[in-house]
Design a protein around this motif. Structure first.
Motif, mmCIF file in Angstrom:
data_model
loop_
_atom_site.group_PDB
_atom_site.id
_atom_site.type_symbol
_atom_site.label_atom_id
_atom_site.label_comp_id
_atom_site.label_asym_id
_atom_site.label_seq_id
_atom_site.Cartn_x
_atom_site.Cartn_y
_atom_site.Cartn_z
ATOM 1 N N PRO A 104 0.455 -0.386 -54.855
ATOM 2 C CA PRO A 104 1.375 -0.092 -55.474
ATOM 3 C C PRO A 104 2.158 1.531 -55.600
ATOM 4 C CG PRO A 104 -0.296 -0.091 -56.864
ATOM 5 C CD PRO A 104 -0.930 -0.340 -55.624
ATOM 6 N N ALA A 105 1.386 2.339 -55.224
ATOM 7 C CA ALA A 105 1.834 3.831 -55.468
ATOM 8 C C ALA A 105 2.220 4.148 -54.000
ATOM 9 C CB ALA A 105 0.786 4.429 -56.123
ATOM 10 N N ASN B 266 5.969 10.298 -59.886
ATOM 11 C CA ASN B 266 6.413 8.797 -60.114
ATOM 12 C C ASN B 266 5.055 8.200 -60.080
ATOM 13 O OD1 ASN B 266 9.182 8.980 -60.174
ATOM 14 N ND2 ASN B 266 9.358 9.079 -57.992
ATOM 15 N N VAL B 267 3.908 8.695 -59.174
ATOM 16 C CA VAL B 267 2.754 7.878 -59.354
ATOM 17 C C VAL B 267 2.136 7.815 -60.777
ATOM 18 C CG1 VAL B 267 0.318 7.934 -58.606
ATOM 19 C CG2 VAL B 267 2.150 8.472 -56.998
ATOM 20 N N ASP C 158 1.175 4.740 -65.820
ATOM 21 C CA ASP C 158 1.589 4.682 -67.206
ATOM 22 C C ASP C 158 2.198 3.263 -67.516
ATOM 23 O OD1 ASP C 158 2.010 5.560 -69.909
ATOM 24 O OD2 ASP C 158 4.016 5.644 -69.326
ATOM 25 N N ILE C 159 3.057 2.843 -66.626
ATOM 26 C CA ILE C 159 3.556 1.438 -66.670
ATOM 27 C C ILE C 159 2.563 0.279 -66.714
ATOM 28 C CG2 ILE C 159 5.105 -0.101 -65.866
ATOM 29 C CD1 ILE C 159 7.391 2.159 -65.536
ATOM 30 N N LYS D 202 -6.694 9.304 -56.400
ATOM 31 C CA LYS D 202 -6.557 9.686 -57.634
ATOM 32 C C LYS D 202 -6.214 8.502 -58.478
ATOM 33 C CE LYS D 202 -2.681 12.217 -60.197
ATOM 34 N NZ LYS D 202 -2.471 11.498 -61.345
ATOM 35 N N VAL D 203 -5.435 7.513 -57.973
ATOM 36 C CA VAL D 203 -5.269 6.230 -58.649
ATOM 37 C C VAL D 203 -6.516 5.298 -58.873
ATOM 38 C CG1 VAL D 203 -3.828 4.094 -58.387
ATOM 39 C CG2 VAL D 203 -2.838 5.896 -57.787
ATOM 40 N N VAL D 204 -7.294 5.250 -57.849
ATOM 41 C CA VAL D 204 -8.482 4.516 -57.882
ATOM 42 C C VAL D 204 -9.384 5.108 -59.007
ATOM 43 C CG1 VAL D 204 -10.242 3.575 -56.647
ATOM 44 C CG2 VAL D 204 -8.172 3.838 -55.758
ATOM 45 N N MET D 205 -9.552 6.527 -58.754
ATOM 46 C CA MET D 205 -10.549 7.054 -59.685
ATOM 47 C C MET D 205 -10.279 7.110 -61.099
ATOM 48 S SD MET D 205 -12.840 7.927 -57.395
ATOM 49 C CE MET D 205 -12.952 7.509 -55.930
#
Lengths: 272, 356
Positions: free
Chosen positions: A179-180, A187-188, A193-194, A214-217
């Motif tokens: 998604p990112a 924006n990531v 957040d959304i 970062k997203v996963v962690m």
């Protein structure tokens, strides 16, 4: 309790085993990460679960206690699995609002005969749906663009729209395929957040494929690592991060120059 | 006593709101009725300045409108490339003709039966769409359409080379639709009803599902749309339109059909109408049908280069104006709306800054 469970999931493309005997179980209410190098079978896994590909014989996919292995994708969608695509696959020539309304398709409260014989009824029902969808659009911040063709949105807005379109299905499981990807760091954060707010608002379970670590962690409670279609590691982000097998698959084995030269030589002599 | 009064008041209120609902429904039909009434005196007006032939031309336009509106559903909205439409048109025409000639059925029976048969044939034409896409689907439907025409051309019972003639005119309570002028009322009503129904269909969830399939089949499926079912539905509905157009064409004076009416050139003309009008715009089919029929008629003298002309204009259209006339109009409207929105937002932001 597992909301989504695969047993012995396999998929071959010709001689290539894209997914091999994969057992994954996604707990209800969790955010489950799926990582691995390019070509490790993450997207294939998504396509198998959502009925875009047929799984090989002997595979089983169970969702909410029901076997969905051989269902066509619209039936799987109706059972409560929504997904986004890595390449988004938006309905480009349709407006932003129409895009999310398509996502809402299976909840439409009228049939074909009503459509043809009583368009007044259809109009009134559609007005209600439109209002509900506008609500969703303002939640993800696209309400201003409702009447614009999806093709005219910016990259970040498109990612949001594909998320909104999936959410319009009112799913129990949301599967996000990178998604990112291609978003700026700011924006990531906004997207995360959304996603977190959507999860809380609708009580979602989320399965997420992502390259941005970062997203996963930060978000995932469990992470599964794939390589060559096999599971090579699973656990909390912290444990997976230190797993040597994972580091080898994702970052490559540490090696010296001689080893690299030897490898190149081998490759050349075997004629590849 | 008070309860009774309240109940009465409530029932009156509910009757009133029902009435309002009914009014609403009537209200939606009002523009269509107005158009219908406005179109009624057209043949009289045309015959003042021009000959009866132009009424015939208008009748043909109405029939083409039915065809293009139907074709637009399957091609423009559902995105399925079909070239077999003219075969379905032929099936509607021939079956209604045979039913009325051999079984002596009245038009009002043979017409719906012809439409129904075309719809059933639409399932056959639509079945390949479940598996095939793009050019392959076009080839499959092309063969199906052509084989219908060839079957007509070689079977004496279906008309073969002489065609079917003396097809009875429709008749209702002693009134016979046997002149161009009287037949106009029939085809004009049919075209309007067809347009109205296609509006109801395409502005609903079904229409959105069709467009989603056109835009991205895989995403449509994932979002809960039964793709094979909707593809078939689009084919059947457009086949019903084609059948209706065919049956109306057959019974139109002089009541004669020939397999040459259903050749592939007709299909190309139809496609040109849809592309020129704007693929995926309901009004596009109407615009295309009018423009192309008029141009076709005005260039009849140069019949030998008409196919070349139409072919070239098709290529040029696809290259330079792929969205068609309807698309150009639509885009200009949506652009203007967006600019207005942006100006409004800028104005609002300017005010905010002023306040700060």
């Amino acid at each position: 309790m597992a909301l989504l469970e695969t047993r012995q999931l396999s998929k071959n493309f010709g001689g290539l085993r894209a997914i091999a005997d994969l057992d994954i179980s996604v707990e209800t209410g969790s955010i489950h990460g799926l990582i691995g190098p390019n070509g490790s079978g993450k997207s294939t896994f998504f396509n198998l679960v959502t009925g875009i590909y047929w799984a090989e014989r002997g595979s089983t996919v169970i969702f909410g206690g029901r076997d969905i292995t051989s269902l066509p994708s619209h039936r799987i969608g109706a059972m409560g699995i929504a997904r986004t695509f890595q390449l988004l696959r938006l309905f480009q020539e349709m407006s932003v609002l129409e895009n999310v309304m398509v996502g809402h398709h299976m909840h439409v409260p009228y049939g074909l005969f009503t459509t043809i014989l009583n368009s007044g009824h259809v109009e009134r029902r559609d007005a209600v749906i439109r209002e509900e969808m506008m609500d969703l659009l303002s939640f993800i911040g696209l309400a201003d663009y409702a009447d614009m063709p999806a093709s005219e949105l910016s990259g970040g807005q498109r990612r949001l729209l594909s998320l909104g379109r999936a959410m319009a299905m009112k799913p129990r499981l949301l599967m996000l395929d990178e998604p990112a990807a291609g978003l700026s760091p700011v924006n990531v954060d906004r997207l995360l957040d959304i996603i977190m707010r959507l999860k809380d608002r609708y009580g979602l379970t989320i399965l997420i494929v992502e390259h941005i670590l970062k997203v996963v962690m930060e978000t995932c409670s469990t992470v599964t690592v794939l390589d060559y279609g096999r599971k090579i590691g699973e656990g909390t982000p912290a444990t997976v991060k230190d797993d040597p097998a994972v580091i080898e698959a994702c970052l490559g084995q540490e090696m010296n120059d001689d080893e690299v030269r030897a490898m190149l030589h081998e490759g050349a002599s075997s004629g590849r | 006593m008070r309860d009774g009064l309240q109940a009465t008041a409530l029932s009156v209120a509910s009757m009133f709101s029902d009435g309002v609902g009914k009014l609403n429904r009537i209200h939606r039909l009002v523009p269509w009725l107005v158009v219908f009434v406005l179109l009624l005196p057209v043949p009289q007006l045309v015959t003042i300045g021009l000959s009866d032939y132009y009424v015939y031309l208008i009748n043909k336009i109405c029939i083409f409108i039915l065809l293009t509106v139907g074709l637009n559903i399957v091609k423009g909205f559902c995105g399925q490339v079909t070239v077999g439409h003219v075969g379905l048109y032929a099936i509607g025409a021939v079956s209604s003709t045979l039913l009325s000639i051999h079984l002596g059925l009245s038009f009002w029976v043979s017409f719906p039966l012809g439409v129904l048969l075309a719809g059933l044939a639409g399932i056959v034409v639509g079945l390949p769409s479940v598996r095939l896409e793009g050019a392959y689907l076009a080839l499959a439907t092309l063969r199906l359409g052509e084989s219908v025409r060839i079957m007509i051309a070689v079977t004496p019972f279906l008309g073969s080379s002489t065609g079917l003639m003396l097809i009875p005119s429709p008749e209702i309570m002693g009134f016979v639709f046997d002149s161009f002028q009287s037949y106009y009322y029939l085809v004009m009503t049919a075209a309007l009803v067809g347009l109205y129904l296609s509006f109801s269909l395409l502005r609903s969830a079904t229409g959105r599902a069709f467009m989603a399939i056109r835009e991205d089949v895989i995403a449509a499926g994932v979002h809960g749309i039964d793709v094979p079912r909707h593809k078939l539905l689009a084919f059947v509905i457009s086949a019903l339109y084609a059948g209706a157009a065919g049956a109306l064409f057959a019974h139109m004076p002089p009541g004669y059909i020939h397999h040459n009416n259903f050749i592939i050139i007709e299909m190309v003309t139809l496609l040109l109408m849809v592309v020129l009008g704007g693929i995926g715009h309901i009004w596009g089919g109407v615009i295309g049908a009018i423009v192309v029929t008029v141009i076709y008629d005005q260039t009849l003298e140069y019949y030998f280069c008409q196919p070349l002309m139409f072919g070239l204009s098709m290529v040029l259209l696809v290259m330079f104006m792929p969205q068609g006339i309807g698309g150009v109009i639509d885009r200009s409207i949506s652009t203007r709306r967006f600019i207005a929105l942006r100006q409004r937002r800028e104005a609002a932001e300017g005010q905010d800054h002023g306040a700060a």
